[in-house]
Design a protein around this motif. Structure first.
Motif, PDB file in Angstrom:
ATOM      1  N   SER A  26       0.820  -1.207   0.000  1.00 39.67           N
ATOM      2  CA  SER A  26       0.000   0.000   0.000  1.00 39.67           C
ATOM      3  C   SER A  26       0.853   1.256   0.000  1.00 39.67           C
ATOM      4  N   ILE A  27       0.213   2.364  -0.403  1.00 38.30           N
ATOM      5  CA  ILE A  27       0.805   3.697  -0.331  1.00 38.30           C
ATOM      6  C   ILE A  27       0.022   4.476   0.719  1.00 38.30           C
ATOM      7  N   THR A  28       0.718   4.979   1.717  1.00 36.61           N
ATOM      8  CA  THR A  28       0.088   5.770   2.766  1.00 36.61           C
ATOM      9  C   THR A  28       0.574   7.203   2.680  1.00 36.61           C
ATOM     10  N   GLY A  29      -0.359   8.142   2.562  1.00 37.66           N
ATOM     11  CA  GLY A  29      -0.031   9.549   2.561  1.00 37.66           C
ATOM     12  C   GLY A  29      -0.111  10.115   3.965  1.00 37.66           C
ATOM     13  N   PHE A  30       0.898  10.859   4.351  1.00 34.46           N
ATOM     14  CA  PHE A  30       0.995  11.440   5.695  1.00 34.46           C
ATOM     15  C   PHE A  30       0.761  12.939   5.558  1.00 34.46           C
ATOM     16  N   ASN A  41      17.278  -1.281  -3.269  1.00 30.51           N
ATOM     17  CA  ASN A  41      15.997  -1.954  -3.479  1.00 30.51           C
ATOM     18  C   ASN A  41      15.298  -2.273  -2.156  1.00 30.51           C
ATOM     19  N   PRO A  42      15.095  -1.247  -1.304  1.00 33.85           N
ATOM     20  CA  PRO A  42      14.458  -1.495  -0.008  1.00 33.85           C
ATOM     21  C   PRO A  42      12.986  -1.823  -0.164  1.00 33.85           C
ATOM     22  N   SER A  43      12.457  -2.628   0.735  1.00 35.82           N
ATOM     23  CA  SER A  43      11.040  -2.965   0.658  1.00 35.82           C
ATOM     24  C   SER A  43      10.165  -1.833   1.174  1.00 35.82           C
ATOM     25  N   VAL A  44      10.728  -0.972   2.031  1.00 39.70           N
ATOM     26  CA  VAL A  44       9.982   0.143   2.602  1.00 39.70           C
ATOM     27  C   VAL A  44      10.542   1.452   2.065  1.00 39.70           C
ATOM     28  N   TRP A  45       9.669   2.291   1.506  1.00 39.77           N
ATOM     29  CA  TRP A  45      10.050   3.624   1.053  1.00 39.77           C
ATOM     30  C   TRP A  45       9.449   4.651   1.999  1.00 39.77           C
ATOM     31  N   ILE A  46      10.274   5.592   2.468  1.00 42.98           N
ATOM     32  CA  ILE A  46       9.813   6.685   3.332  1.00 42.98           C
ATOM     33  C   ILE A  46      10.260   7.987   2.671  1.00 42.98           C
ATOM     34  N   LEU A  47       9.300   8.785   2.238  1.00 40.46           N
ATOM     35  CA  LEU A  47       9.598   9.954   1.410  1.00 40.46           C
ATOM     36  C   LEU A  47       8.956  11.197   2.017  1.00 40.46           C
ATOM     37  N   ASP A  48       9.775  12.215   2.290  1.00 39.42           N
ATOM     38  CA  ASP A  48       9.289  13.458   2.892  1.00 39.42           C
ATOM     39  C   ASP A  48       9.149  14.511   1.799  1.00 39.42           C
ATOM     40  N   GLU A  49       7.912  14.814   1.427  1.00 39.28           N
ATOM     41  CA  GLU A  49       7.617  15.776   0.356  1.00 39.28           C
ATOM     42  C   GLU A  49       8.442  15.463  -0.901  1.00 39.28           C
ATOM     43  N   PRO A  50       8.380  14.248  -1.424  1.00 38.40           N
ATOM     44  CA  PRO A  50       9.301  13.832  -2.496  1.00 38.40           C
ATOM     45  C   PRO A  50       9.049  14.501  -3.841  1.00 38.40           C
ATOM     46  N   LEU A  51       7.853  15.047  -4.072  1.00 39.85           N
ATOM     47  CA  LEU A  51       7.524  15.593  -5.383  1.00 39.85           C
ATOM     48  C   LEU A  51       7.833  17.072  -5.505  1.00 39.85           C
ATOM     49  N   LYS A  90       5.743   8.821  -9.196  1.00 38.35           N
ATOM     50  CA  LYS A  90       4.437   8.297  -8.784  1.00 38.35           C
ATOM     51  C   LYS A  90       4.190   6.908  -9.359  1.00 38.35           C
ATOM     52  N   GLU A  91       4.607   6.693 -10.596  1.00 46.10           N
ATOM     53  CA  GLU A  91       4.465   5.361 -11.187  1.00 46.10           C
ATOM     54  C   GLU A  91       5.333   4.341 -10.447  1.00 46.10           C
ATOM     55  N   MET A  92       6.536   4.740 -10.060  1.00 46.96           N
ATOM     56  CA  MET A  92       7.425   3.852  -9.319  1.00 46.96           C
ATOM     57  C   MET A  92       6.834   3.514  -7.951  1.00 46.96           C
ATOM     58  N   MET A  93       6.205   4.492  -7.310  1.00 47.48           N
ATOM     59  CA  MET A  93       5.569   4.250  -6.020  1.00 47.48           C
ATOM     60  C   MET A  93       4.434   3.240  -6.172  1.00 47.48           C
ATOM     61  N   ARG A  94       3.642   3.397  -7.224  1.00 46.77           N
ATOM     62  CA  ARG A  94       2.549   2.445  -7.474  1.00 46.77           C
ATOM     63  C   ARG A  94       3.101   1.048  -7.739  1.00 46.77           C
ATOM     64  N   GLU A  95       4.152   0.959  -8.559  1.00 47.97           N
ATOM     65  CA  GLU A  95       4.759  -0.334  -8.876  1.00 47.97           C
ATOM     66  C   GLU A  95       5.313  -0.998  -7.612  1.00 47.97           C
ATOM     67  N   HIS A  96       5.937  -0.201  -6.761  1.00 46.44           N
ATOM     68  CA  HIS A  96       6.545  -0.739  -5.540  1.00 46.44           C
ATOM     69  C   HIS A  96       5.472  -1.315  -4.617  1.00 46.44           C
ATOM     70  N   ALA A  97       4.383  -0.573  -4.444  1.00 45.99           N
ATOM     71  CA  ALA A  97       3.296  -1.059  -3.590  1.00 45.99           C
ATOM     72  C   ALA A  97       2.620  -2.280  -4.206  1.00 45.99           C
ATOM     73  N   ALA A  98       2.447  -2.277  -5.530  1.00 50.83           N
ATOM     74  CA  ALA A  98       1.789  -3.401  -6.208  1.00 50.83           C
ATOM     75  C   ALA A  98       2.600  -4.688  -6.069  1.00 50.83           C
ATOM     76  N   ALA A  99       3.910  -4.556  -5.827  1.00 52.16           N
ATOM     77  CA  ALA A  99       4.769  -5.730  -5.645  1.00 52.16           C
ATOM     78  C   ALA A  99       4.750  -6.241  -4.206  1.00 52.16           C
ATOM     79  N   GLY A 100       3.870  -5.640  -3.372  1.00 51.25           N
ATOM     80  CA  GLY A 100       3.734  -6.111  -2.005  1.00 51.25           C
ATOM     81  C   GLY A 100       4.556  -5.356  -0.985  1.00 51.25           C
ATOM     82  N   SER A 157       5.775  -1.476   0.962  1.00 61.03           N
ATOM     83  CA  SER A 157       5.084  -0.357   1.594  1.00 61.03           C
ATOM     84  C   SER A 157       5.749   0.973   1.258  1.00 61.03           C
ATOM     85  N   VAL A 158       4.903   1.993   1.086  1.00 61.63           N
ATOM     86  CA  VAL A 158       5.354   3.349   0.788  1.00 61.63           C
ATOM     87  C   VAL A 158       4.676   4.299   1.762  1.00 61.63           C
ATOM     88  N   LEU A 159       5.465   5.117   2.436  1.00 55.62           N
ATOM     89  CA  LEU A 159       4.953   6.191   3.286  1.00 55.62           C
ATOM     90  C   LEU A 159       5.531   7.495   2.783  1.00 55.62           C
TER      91      LEU A 159
END
Length: 242
Positions: free
Chosen positions: A30-34, A152-162, A174-184, A186-188
């Motif tokens: 999943s992708i979680t927005g903070f 290639n970490p399984s967990v991505w933590i991004l502070d205002e990345p865009l 954004k596409e990479m974030m979707r791909e990462h979450a779709a592979a099982g 986590s993105v925060l």
């Protein structure tokens, strides 16, 4: 997965907690927005999750590793992009990426492949031989993203990345974030742009005065309010009270 349990932080001699008894999780797949207003505790929370700041109370566990008790093991689980890309400015872009690959012990063949792939997706290939000080803000931001993801970490933590990214690079990330979450995985990521959260996130966590005031899907958030309130109005309603 990231799990926070009763996490609190107080700075100095103040009795007011910057982060107050947070208990929530960022699940895999999943992708979680903070989201939260300035001064709400977003940055302090992210700094505690990534081990930059130590919580006064509670625990933070990343893929089974406590960030305080097992800092090295926990930090190997994630890639972190901070809100400031102005780092290592005297290095060339490629030198910075090689440094990141060395820290995370990325094999030579794999690092070359991943550097080439990320640089191509972000349009940064021709700039890697130049010093980071010559980069624009957006170019520095893209370099920091690449450095954080090389192992290639399984967990991505991004502070205002865009922030500061051109439309093409923003779309690629954004596409990479979707791909990462779709592979099982986590993105925060934190953001102040609600439209991005609306289009990109599976879940949102809203923080106000150090406390999580909502965590769930946008559909669940809207269900709390009657009528046709916009996401922006709902956010303002939830964060306008002390």
């Amino acid at each position: 997965m990231i799990t926070l349990t009763n996490v609190s932080k107080t700075y100095g001699n103040s009795n007011k907690k910057a982060v107050d008894s947070q208990t929530w999780e960022i699940p895999d797949g999943s992708i979680t927005g903070f989201i939260g207003p300035n001064g709400a505790g977003k940055s302090t929370t992210l700094k505690m999750i990534t081990g930059i700041v130590t919580p006064d109370e509670g625990s933070i566990v990343i893929n089974g590793h406590d960030i305080v008790k097992e800092p090295i093991a926990a930090k190997k689980q994630f890639g972190f992009v901070s809100d400031s890309p102005d780092k290592f400015l005297r290095l060339k872009g490629i030198e910075y990426l090689r440094f990141c690959a060395d820290v995370y012990e990325v094999p030579e063949a794999q690092r070359r492949e991943r550097i080439d792939m990320f640089a191509s997706r972000f349009g940064l290939t021709d700039a890697l031989s130049s010093r980071i000080m010559s980069y624009s803000h957006g170019m520095r931001q893209k370099l920091m993203v690449i450095g954080a993801l090389l192992h290639n970490p399984s967990v991505w933590i991004l502070d205002e990345p865009l922030t500061g990214l051109d439309p093409g690079s923003s779309f690629a990330l954004k596409e990479m974030m979707r791909e990462h979450a779709a592979a099982g995985n986590s993105v925060l990521f934190s953001t102040h742009i609600l439209e991005i959260a609306e289009r990109l996130c599976d879940y949102v966590a809203i923080i106000n005065h150090g406390r999580i005031v909502f965590r769930g899907t946008l559909e669940q958030l809207r269900a709390r309010y009657s009528g046709e309130m916009s996401l922006e109005n709902i956010f303002l309603e939830m964060t306008s009270h002390a």
